[in-house]
Design an enzyme around this catalytic site. Sequence first.
Site, PDB file in Angstrom:
ATOM      1  CD  GLU A  83      -8.269   1.135   2.628  1.00 54.42           C
ATOM      2  OE1 GLU A  83      -8.903   0.418   1.457  1.00 54.42           O
ATOM      3  OE2 GLU A  83      -9.163  -0.058   3.691  1.00 54.42           O
ATOM      4  CG  HIS A  87      -0.772   4.114  -1.278  1.00 50.97           C
ATOM      5  ND1 HIS A  87       0.036   3.177  -2.012  1.00 50.97           N
ATOM      6  CD2 HIS A  87      -1.466   3.620  -0.896  1.00 50.97           C
ATOM      7  CE1 HIS A  87      -0.809   1.812  -1.778  1.00 50.97           C
ATOM      8  NE2 HIS A  87      -1.813   2.044  -1.096  1.00 50.97           N
ATOM      9  CD  GLU A  96     -13.007  19.050   2.085  1.00 52.39           C
ATOM     10  OE1 GLU A  96     -13.814  17.878   1.216  1.00 52.39           O
ATOM     11  OE2 GLU A  96     -14.270  19.676   2.873  1.00 52.39           O
ATOM     12  NE  ARG A 194     -10.682  18.468  12.860  1.00 52.45           N
ATOM     13  CZ  ARG A 194      -9.916  18.087  12.485  1.00 52.45           C
ATOM     14  NH1 ARG A 194      -9.676  17.946  11.169  1.00 52.45           N
ATOM     15  NH2 ARG A 194      -8.627  18.215  12.769  1.00 52.45           N
ATOM     16  NE  ARG A 212      11.202   2.616  -9.118  1.00 50.80           N
ATOM     17  CZ  ARG A 212      12.380   2.919  -8.520  1.00 50.80           C
ATOM     18  NH1 ARG A 212      12.543   3.710  -8.645  1.00 50.80           N
ATOM     19  NH2 ARG A 212      13.157   1.513  -8.315  1.00 50.80           N
ATOM     20  NE  ARG A 221      -4.158   0.410  -0.930  1.00 53.11           N
ATOM     21  CZ  ARG A 221      -4.166   0.680   0.181  1.00 53.11           C
ATOM     22  NH1 ARG A 221      -5.254  -0.473   0.948  1.00 53.11           N
ATOM     23  NH2 ARG A 221      -3.327   1.054   1.364  1.00 53.11           N
TER      24      ARG A 221
HETATM   25  C1  LIG Z   1      -4.737  -5.543   0.289  1.00 46.02           C
HETATM   26  C2  LIG Z   1      -4.167  -4.381   2.168  1.00 46.02           C
HETATM   27  C3  LIG Z   1      -4.532  -4.747   2.783  1.00 46.02           C
HETATM   28  C4  LIG Z   1      -3.990  -3.686   3.693  1.00 46.02           C
HETATM   29  N1  LIG Z   1      -4.115  -3.837   5.717  1.00 46.02           N
HETATM   30  C5  LIG Z   1      -3.495  -3.111   5.569  1.00 46.02           C
HETATM   31  C6  LIG Z   1      -3.394  -3.471   7.748  1.00 46.02           C
HETATM   32  O1  LIG Z   1      -4.847  -4.260   8.035  1.00 46.02           O
HETATM   33  N2  LIG Z   1      -2.873  -2.660   8.640  1.00 46.02           N
HETATM   34  C7  LIG Z   1      -2.186  -1.601   8.460  1.00 46.02           C
HETATM   35  O2  LIG Z   1      -2.194  -1.286   8.946  1.00 46.02           O
HETATM   36  N3  LIG Z   1      -2.295  -1.637   7.166  1.00 46.02           N
HETATM   37  C8  LIG Z   1      -2.171  -2.223   5.717  1.00 46.02           C
HETATM   38  N4  LIG Z   1      -2.348  -1.844   4.825  1.00 46.02           N
HETATM   39  C9  LIG Z   1      -1.642  -0.561   4.809  1.00 46.02           C
HETATM   40  C10 LIG Z   1       0.096  -1.203   4.330  1.00 46.02           C
HETATM   41  O3  LIG Z   1       1.001  -1.876   5.378  1.00 46.02           O
HETATM   42  C11 LIG Z   1       0.956   0.178   3.631  1.00 46.02           C
HETATM   43  O4  LIG Z   1       1.439   0.549   4.172  1.00 46.02           O
HETATM   44  C12 LIG Z   1      -0.132   0.531   1.797  1.00 46.02           C
HETATM   45  O5  LIG Z   1      -0.418  -0.314   1.534  1.00 46.02           O
HETATM   46  C13 LIG Z   1       0.925   1.653   1.400  1.00 46.02           C
HETATM   47  O6  LIG Z   1       2.384   0.499   0.891  1.00 46.02           O
HETATM   48  P1  LIG Z   1       3.456   0.850   1.095  1.00 46.02           P
HETATM   49  O7  LIG Z   1       4.642   1.335   1.842  1.00 46.02           O
HETATM   50  O8  LIG Z   1       4.538   0.149  -0.364  1.00 46.02           O
HETATM   51  O9  LIG Z   1       3.898   2.159  -0.036  1.00 46.02           O
HETATM   52  P2  LIG Z   1       4.747   3.405  -0.012  1.00 46.02           P
HETATM   53  O10 LIG Z   1       4.644   4.195   1.355  1.00 46.02           O
HETATM   54  O11 LIG Z   1       4.172   4.416  -0.787  1.00 46.02           O
HETATM   55  O12 LIG Z   1       6.059   2.931  -0.289  1.00 46.02           O
HETATM   56  C14 LIG Z   1       6.754   2.378  -1.926  1.00 46.02           C
HETATM   57  C15 LIG Z   1       7.904   1.704  -1.298  1.00 46.02           C
HETATM   58  O13 LIG Z   1       8.842   1.807  -0.922  1.00 46.02           O
HETATM   59  C16 LIG Z   1       9.484   1.315   0.697  1.00 46.02           C
HETATM   60  N5  LIG Z   1       9.966   2.397   1.720  1.00 46.02           N
HETATM   61  C17 LIG Z   1       8.278   3.330   1.957  1.00 46.02           C
HETATM   62  N6  LIG Z   1       8.816   3.538   3.669  1.00 46.02           N
HETATM   63  C18 LIG Z   1       9.607   2.796   4.196  1.00 46.02           C
HETATM   64  C19 LIG Z   1      10.356   2.693   5.094  1.00 46.02           C
HETATM   65  N7  LIG Z   1       9.821   3.481   6.817  1.00 46.02           N
HETATM   66  N8  LIG Z   1      11.609   1.373   4.787  1.00 46.02           N
HETATM   67  C20 LIG Z   1      11.112   0.907   4.664  1.00 46.02           C
HETATM   68  N9  LIG Z   1      11.089   0.969   2.901  1.00 46.02           N
HETATM   69  C21 LIG Z   1       9.989   1.884   2.548  1.00 46.02           C
HETATM   70  C22 LIG Z   1       8.881   0.150   0.156  1.00 46.02           C
HETATM   71  O14 LIG Z   1       9.724  -0.787  -0.642  1.00 46.02           O
HETATM   72  C23 LIG Z   1       7.317   0.625  -0.238  1.00 46.02           C
HETATM   73  O15 LIG Z   1       6.641  -0.632  -1.145  1.00 46.02           O
HETATM   74  C24 LIG Z   1      -3.417  -2.690   3.600  1.00 46.02           C
HETATM   75  C25 LIG Z   1      -2.718  -3.008   2.749  1.00 46.02           C
HETATM   76  C26 LIG Z   1      -3.251  -3.475   1.304  1.00 46.02           C
HETATM   77  C27 LIG Z   1      -3.363  -2.815  -0.035  1.00 46.02           C
END
Ligand SMILES: Cc1cc2nc3c(=O)[nH]c(=O)nc-3n(C[C@H](O)[C@H](O)[C@H](O)COP(=O)(O)OP(=O)(O)OC[C@H]3O[C@@H](n4cnc5c(N)ncnc54)[C@H](O)[C@@H]3O)c2cc1C
Length: 267
Positions: A83, A87, A96, A194, A212, A221
């Site tokens: 998970e 990010h 590791e 593994r 940020r 989270r």
């Molecule tokens: C409660 C919960 C349930 C979830 N369930 C699932 C699930 O069922 N299946 C699953 O696959 N994932 C799931 N996720 C993961 C979720 O979809 C995100 O991958 C994860 O939370 C990371 O978020 P993020 O992409 O905003 O973060 P980061 O990758 O750190 O990105 C931060 C920000 O940068 C921008 N950004 C990053 N990459 C791009 C891009 N390629 N294009 C445009 N803008 C971008 C966006 O504004 C994004 O919010 C879950 C997450 C949470 C918190």
Amino acid sequence: MSNAVTMTSEITVRPVQSMSGDAMVVAAARVSTSGEEAAALVNLPAEESTGLIRYLMRHRHGTPFEHSALTFFVHAPIFVFREWHRHRIGHSYNEESARYRPLKPVFWVPRRDRAMIPIDGWKPGRPKFLTVDQAIRVDWKNSGQGQHGTTTELTAEADEWYAREVDRDRRAYQLAYDLYQESLADGYALEVARCKLPVGIYSSCWVTVNLRSLMAFLSLRTHEPAANHVSYPQAEIEEAARACEQAFKAGWPVTHAAFCEFGREAP
Ligand SMILES: Cc1cc2nc3c(=O)[nH]c(=O)nc-3n(C[C@H](O)[C@H](O)[C@H](O)COP(=O)(O)OP(=O)(O)OC[C@H]3O[C@@H](n4cnc5c(N)ncnc54)[C@H](O)[C@@H]3O)c2cc1C
């Protein structure tokens, strides 16, 4: 070396280094009007930063927060890293390698008091669980036994229910780890052997994250009913996120207060 598995619920998040504090946020923002003199502001007392930091947070001027960072050592089961590694922005990871050294037989089990029994009408977007004790209480109430069962009986039934789950975990982990060792003894490479290890096995990782991006991580989270966007993370990554948040709060008290005040959203 013994192959006996160790089971634990502990998740370790330990700061390795912390770069700057609230004054750096202010100094980075002041570059726009002070140019090279802004560097002199990095030792500003935190309380003098409050107004500007609140302004930046409220109006979502995010880049000044990117000049601060934290590095954490994290020891957690692989499902937590699955998970966490989602990010991508402003996070750097070094983990590791199970290709280069054997993983230790340390595996995760849920704590006895973890909420883990889905309630009736459970929804994936808003999962809600009961502890084993709460679930038995509900069962008893529904079956009319509630008035008759004693607390001692309830605890005994809950102990038994929990013990069955821990026993299943232990058997699965022990079998997987024994077979892993068998493959290694039979000459197979770590990277091939593994594949039989489950996501409950522990790994360790360094995570470096700018402030940020840390706020973006925390907003997703941690579960806070008063947040602008309420998230429902899994308990174990929330536990790790809360530990990160403690380090954030200690090092950047003004920024952390503004983050909470404006709905726990990344600026
Ligand atoms: C409660 C919960 C349930 C979830 N369930 C699932 C699930 O069922 N299946 C699953 O696959 N994932 C799931 N996720 C993961 C979720 O979809 C995100 O991958 C994860 O939370 C990371 O978020 P993020 O992409 O905003 O973060 P980061 O990758 O750190 O990105 C931060 C920000 O940068 C921008 N950004 C990053 N990459 C791009 C891009 N390629 N294009 C445009 N803008 C971008 C966006 O504004 C994004 O919010 C879950 C997450 C949470 C918190």
